[in-house]
Design a protein around this motif. Structure first.
Motif, PDB file in Angstrom:
ATOM      1  N   TRP A 395      14.490  41.202   9.349  1.00 52.88           N
ATOM      2  CA  TRP A 395      15.230  40.666  10.497  1.00 52.88           C
ATOM      3  C   TRP A 395      16.720  40.987  10.378  1.00 52.88           C
ATOM      4  O   TRP A 395      17.376  41.327  11.374  1.00 52.88           O
ATOM      5  CB  TRP A 395      15.025  39.155  10.567  1.00 52.88           C
ATOM      6  CG  TRP A 395      15.907  38.497  11.583  1.00 52.88           C
ATOM      7  CD1 TRP A 395      15.695  38.395  12.921  1.00 52.88           C
ATOM      8  CD2 TRP A 395      17.179  37.870  11.334  1.00 52.88           C
ATOM      9  NE1 TRP A 395      16.748  37.736  13.526  1.00 52.88           N
ATOM     10  CE2 TRP A 395      17.669  37.404  12.574  1.00 52.88           C
ATOM     11  CE3 TRP A 395      17.939  37.647  10.180  1.00 52.88           C
ATOM     12  CZ2 TRP A 395      18.876  36.739  12.681  1.00 52.88           C
ATOM     13  CZ3 TRP A 395      19.140  36.982  10.292  1.00 52.88           C
ATOM     14  CH2 TRP A 395      19.604  36.536  11.536  1.00 52.88           C
ATOM     15  N   ALA A 396      17.262  40.884   9.165  1.00 53.51           N
ATOM     16  CA  ALA A 396      18.693  41.158   8.971  1.00 53.51           C
ATOM     17  C   ALA A 396      19.034  42.612   9.249  1.00 53.51           C
ATOM     18  O   ALA A 396      20.182  42.936   9.562  1.00 53.51           O
ATOM     19  CB  ALA A 396      19.096  40.776   7.541  1.00 53.51           C
ATOM     20  N   ARG A 397      18.052  43.487   9.152  1.00 52.65           N
ATOM     21  CA  ARG A 397      18.303  44.912   9.349  1.00 52.65           C
ATOM     22  C   ARG A 397      18.060  45.348  10.790  1.00 52.65           C
ATOM     23  O   ARG A 397      18.850  46.121  11.359  1.00 52.65           O
ATOM     24  CB  ARG A 397      17.429  45.726   8.395  1.00 52.65           C
ATOM     25  CG  ARG A 397      17.755  45.477   6.932  1.00 52.65           C
ATOM     26  CD  ARG A 397      16.685  46.004   6.002  1.00 52.65           C
ATOM     27  NE  ARG A 397      16.648  47.470   6.036  1.00 52.65           N
ATOM     28  CZ  ARG A 397      15.678  48.190   5.454  1.00 52.65           C
ATOM     29  NH1 ARG A 397      14.696  47.581   4.827  1.00 52.65           N
ATOM     30  NH2 ARG A 397      15.725  49.507   5.500  1.00 52.65           N
ATOM     31  N   VAL A 398      16.971  44.909  11.407  1.00 55.39           N
ATOM     32  CA  VAL A 398      16.633  45.396  12.756  1.00 55.39           C
ATOM     33  C   VAL A 398      16.268  44.287  13.737  1.00 55.39           C
ATOM     34  O   VAL A 398      15.890  44.572  14.874  1.00 55.39           O
ATOM     35  CB  VAL A 398      15.474  46.417  12.705  1.00 55.39           C
ATOM     36  CG1 VAL A 398      15.854  47.619  11.888  1.00 55.39           C
ATOM     37  CG2 VAL A 398      14.189  45.767  12.151  1.00 55.39           C
ATOM     38  N   GLY A 399      16.348  43.010  13.301  1.00 53.75           N
ATOM     39  CA  GLY A 399      15.900  41.946  14.189  1.00 53.75           C
ATOM     40  C   GLY A 399      14.374  41.902  14.262  1.00 53.75           C
ATOM     41  O   GLY A 399      13.672  42.354  13.370  1.00 53.75           O
ATOM     42  N   TRP A 400      13.884  41.357  15.364  1.00 51.08           N
ATOM     43  CA  TRP A 400      12.435  41.213  15.525  1.00 51.08           C
ATOM     44  C   TRP A 400      11.813  42.326  16.357  1.00 51.08           C
ATOM     45  O   TRP A 400      10.623  42.286  16.664  1.00 51.08           O
ATOM     46  CB  TRP A 400      12.101  39.861  16.150  1.00 51.08           C
ATOM     47  CG  TRP A 400      12.513  38.708  15.333  1.00 51.08           C
ATOM     48  CD1 TRP A 400      13.393  37.724  15.675  1.00 51.08           C
ATOM     49  CD2 TRP A 400      12.084  38.390  13.996  1.00 51.08           C
ATOM     50  NE1 TRP A 400      13.545  36.816  14.656  1.00 51.08           N
ATOM     51  CE2 TRP A 400      12.745  37.196  13.600  1.00 51.08           C
ATOM     52  CE3 TRP A 400      11.204  39.012  13.084  1.00 51.08           C
ATOM     53  CZ2 TRP A 400      12.561  36.608  12.354  1.00 51.08           C
ATOM     54  CZ3 TRP A 400      11.031  38.418  11.842  1.00 51.08           C
ATOM     55  CH2 TRP A 400      11.686  37.239  11.497  1.00 51.08           C
ATOM     56  N   ARG A 401      12.592  43.302  16.734  1.00 48.88           N
ATOM     57  CA  ARG A 401      12.026  44.370  17.559  1.00 48.88           C
ATOM     58  C   ARG A 401      11.070  45.235  16.753  1.00 48.88           C
ATOM     59  O   ARG A 401      11.125  45.301  15.524  1.00 48.88           O
ATOM     60  CB  ARG A 401      13.137  45.253  18.135  1.00 48.88           C
ATOM     61  CG  ARG A 401      13.973  45.981  17.098  1.00 48.88           C
ATOM     62  CD  ARG A 401      15.163  46.690  17.756  1.00 48.88           C
ATOM     63  NE  ARG A 401      16.051  47.308  16.774  1.00 48.88           N
ATOM     64  CZ  ARG A 401      15.868  48.514  16.267  1.00 48.88           C
ATOM     65  NH1 ARG A 401      14.826  49.238  16.640  1.00 48.88           N
ATOM     66  NH2 ARG A 401      16.732  49.011  15.406  1.00 48.88           N
ATOM     67  N   ILE A 402      10.160  45.886  17.451  1.00 52.03           N
ATOM     68  CA  ILE A 402       9.222  46.784  16.809  1.00 52.03           C
ATOM     69  C   ILE A 402       9.978  48.018  16.331  1.00 52.03           C
ATOM     70  O   ILE A 402      10.667  48.685  17.108  1.00 52.03           O
ATOM     71  CB  ILE A 402       8.085  47.205  17.776  1.00 52.03           C
ATOM     72  CG1 ILE A 402       7.295  45.974  18.195  1.00 52.03           C
ATOM     73  CG2 ILE A 402       7.190  48.244  17.145  1.00 52.03           C
ATOM     74  CD1 ILE A 402       6.227  46.269  19.231  1.00 52.03           C
ATOM     75  N   ALA A 403       9.866  48.289  15.050  1.00 52.48           N
ATOM     76  CA  ALA A 403      10.592  49.438  14.481  1.00 52.48           C
ATOM     77  C   ALA A 403       9.901  49.883  13.203  1.00 52.48           C
ATOM     78  O   ALA A 403       9.307  49.084  12.483  1.00 52.48           O
ATOM     79  CB  ALA A 403      12.047  49.072  14.193  1.00 52.48           C
ATOM     80  N   LYS A 404       9.962  51.159  12.943  1.00 51.44           N
ATOM     81  CA  LYS A 404       9.465  51.702  11.684  1.00 51.44           C
ATOM     82  C   LYS A 404      10.552  51.522  10.640  1.00 51.44           C
ATOM     83  O   LYS A 404      11.576  52.190  10.652  1.00 51.44           O
ATOM     84  CB  LYS A 404       9.137  53.197  11.860  1.00 51.44           C
ATOM     85  CG  LYS A 404       8.644  53.853  10.574  1.00 51.44           C
ATOM     86  CD  LYS A 404       8.418  55.342  10.803  1.00 51.44           C
ATOM     87  CE  LYS A 404       7.995  56.031   9.491  1.00 51.44           C
ATOM     88  NZ  LYS A 404       7.821  57.485   9.671  1.00 51.44           N
ATOM     89  N   ILE A 405      10.330  50.584   9.744  1.00 50.66           N
ATOM     90  CA  ILE A 405      11.361  50.261   8.765  1.00 50.66           C
ATOM     91  C   ILE A 405      10.712  49.895   7.434  1.00 50.66           C
ATOM     92  O   ILE A 405       9.678  49.282   7.384  1.00 50.66           O
ATOM     93  CB  ILE A 405      12.258  49.122   9.266  1.00 50.66           C
ATOM     94  CG1 ILE A 405      13.365  48.817   8.249  1.00 50.66           C
ATOM     95  CG2 ILE A 405      11.455  47.866   9.563  1.00 50.66           C
ATOM     96  CD1 ILE A 405      14.379  47.834   8.728  1.00 50.66           C
TER      97      ILE A 405
END
Length: 405
Positions: A395-405
């Motif tokens: 969450w601290a990096r990209v929030g709750w959005r769908i993402a390849k992380i």
């Protein structure tokens, strides 16, 4: 899905803002080729001779308990100290690697494994992981997965050797240790000859980079790895004694080998899938959720066939988690000159959790009169909380959005 590592505005990219001018002079990692993949083999053997030996501790836990007559909690400290020393030395050996003393650490560590196993591993583990990682960027997840599979191959070889020799009337404990030491020496020889850092030495910099603790993703990751390792290793330490004491299985060695053997797949396939499709953080969250579920299901296992099925399932996903966490540890900075320092900081902190986990779980088993439910609950809760911290890292990096992380 979007890949935040390619987005200039992402927090992953922002980690590079503190990079020193010297970092710009470092050529990009080869990300393949004979030399890079050779270092993957070297790293594999480091895991083989460090975590691989620790993953086979269940054989010694059983032997020490039966031979010495001490409680599981007392004996658990031996395995806990081994794990502690493997990781605790990281803050020193990692910084020394960054400063150009990798060869000194590595050769000294190999020698020390024959004298004081834990200290030797502390000089090998973090430097070996950070140096191998520095040869890769896009393929790092795959490379570290293969490296981490050494914990599984070592976890099959060493318990088989120990079980065959410990109880042999003409061999016993002293010669078992000598044989294991010889295996370590022989398998380290190629690494002693060929292991070389890719990143030039950095002569300045603190032992601890305190500024890293102001980064929410970094702190959340340390909390996650610490809590998960508090619970994930219980099976590797106590599966043998559980099989004998609760299931009344005469020979528990096969369970230890199965638990580690399926980890070869678990440490490689999820890393490949994470690299290609899901992202390493997403895959790690999924694997740790499954691990927590498996630990809770462990409480319901009451037959040898059920325990074998459980060992296969848990070995796959626990192996994945154990491989994905070190991979993530090498990604906590984009400044390659700080990789050894940051990786060492992470491992030094989690070492205290690895030290206390076997003793706490052993004490809970003892308090419950030999019942494992309290220890299993402790391990399961620790993994659940650790997974929550891993979600916070995401969450601290990209929030709750769908993402390849």
């Amino acid at each position: 899905m979007e890949d935040p590592e390619k987005q200039p505005g992402s927090s992953v990219s922002s980690l590079s803002s503190d990079a020193t001018p010297d970092v710009l002079k470092i050529p990009p990692p080869p990300d393949g080729g004979t030399l890079a993949w050779l270092h993957v083999f070297f790293g594999h053997m480091v895991f083989f001779n460090t975590i691989g030996v620790t993953n086979s501790y269940g054989v010694f836990q059983q032997y020490y308990t039966e031979t010495l007559g001490h409680s599981p909690s007392t004996v658990g400290w031996i395995g806990g100290i081994q794990m502690f020393l493997i990781f605790f030395g990281g803050v020193f050996s990692g910084r020394a690697t960054d400063a150009g003393y990798f060869r000194h650490c590595f050769v000294t560590g190999v020698v020390f494994q024959a004298i004081c196993y834990g200290l030797g591993c502390g000089l090998l583990f973090t430097p070996g992981l950070s140096v191998t990682s520095s040869y890769f960027l896009k393929r790092r997840t795959l490379a570290i997965g293969i490296v981490a599979a050494g914990a599984a191959t070592g976890g099959m070889v060493y318990p088989a050797v120990a079980n065959a020799l410990l109880y042999h009337s003409t061999v016993g404990f002293p010669w078992t240790m000598r044989v294991m030491g010889l295996i370590m020496l022989i398998t380290h020889i190629p690494s002693i000859i060929g292991y070389r850092p890719y990143v030039p030495p950095r002569s300045t910099g603190p032992l601890v980079e305190w500024a890293a603790f102001r980064e929410t993703p970094f702190v959340a990751f340390i909390a996650s790895m610490s809590l998960c390792f508090w619970g994930l290793y219980m099976a590797f330490f106590y599966l043998g004694t559980f099989a004998r004491g609760t299931i009344h299985l005469a020979d528990s060695l096969n369970l230890v080998i199965v638990l580690n053997g399926v980890g070869v797949i678990g440490r490689m396939v999820p890393n490949i899938l994470a690299q290609r499709f899901t992202g390493i953080t997403n895959m790690n969250i999924f694997c740790n959720i499954i691990c927590a579920i498996c630990i809770y299901f462990w409480m319901a296992v009451d037959s040898s066939s059920g325990l074998y099925v459980w060992s296969v399932a848990y070995g796959l996903f626990a192996g994945a988690a154990q491989a994905l966490f070190p991979t993530m540890a090498t990604r906590q900075t984009t400044d390659m000159s700080k990789m050894g320092t940051r990786t060492g900081m992470i491992f030094t902190i989690i070492s205290f959790f690895c030290l206390t986990a076997p003793a706490i779980e052993g004490a809970l088993i003892q308090v419950d009169g030999g019942d494992y439910m309290g220890a299993q609950l402790f391990a399961g809760i620790a993994v659940v909380l650790g997974t929550g911290c891993l979600m916070l890292n995401r969450w601290a990096r990209v929030g709750w959005r769908i993402a390849k992380i």
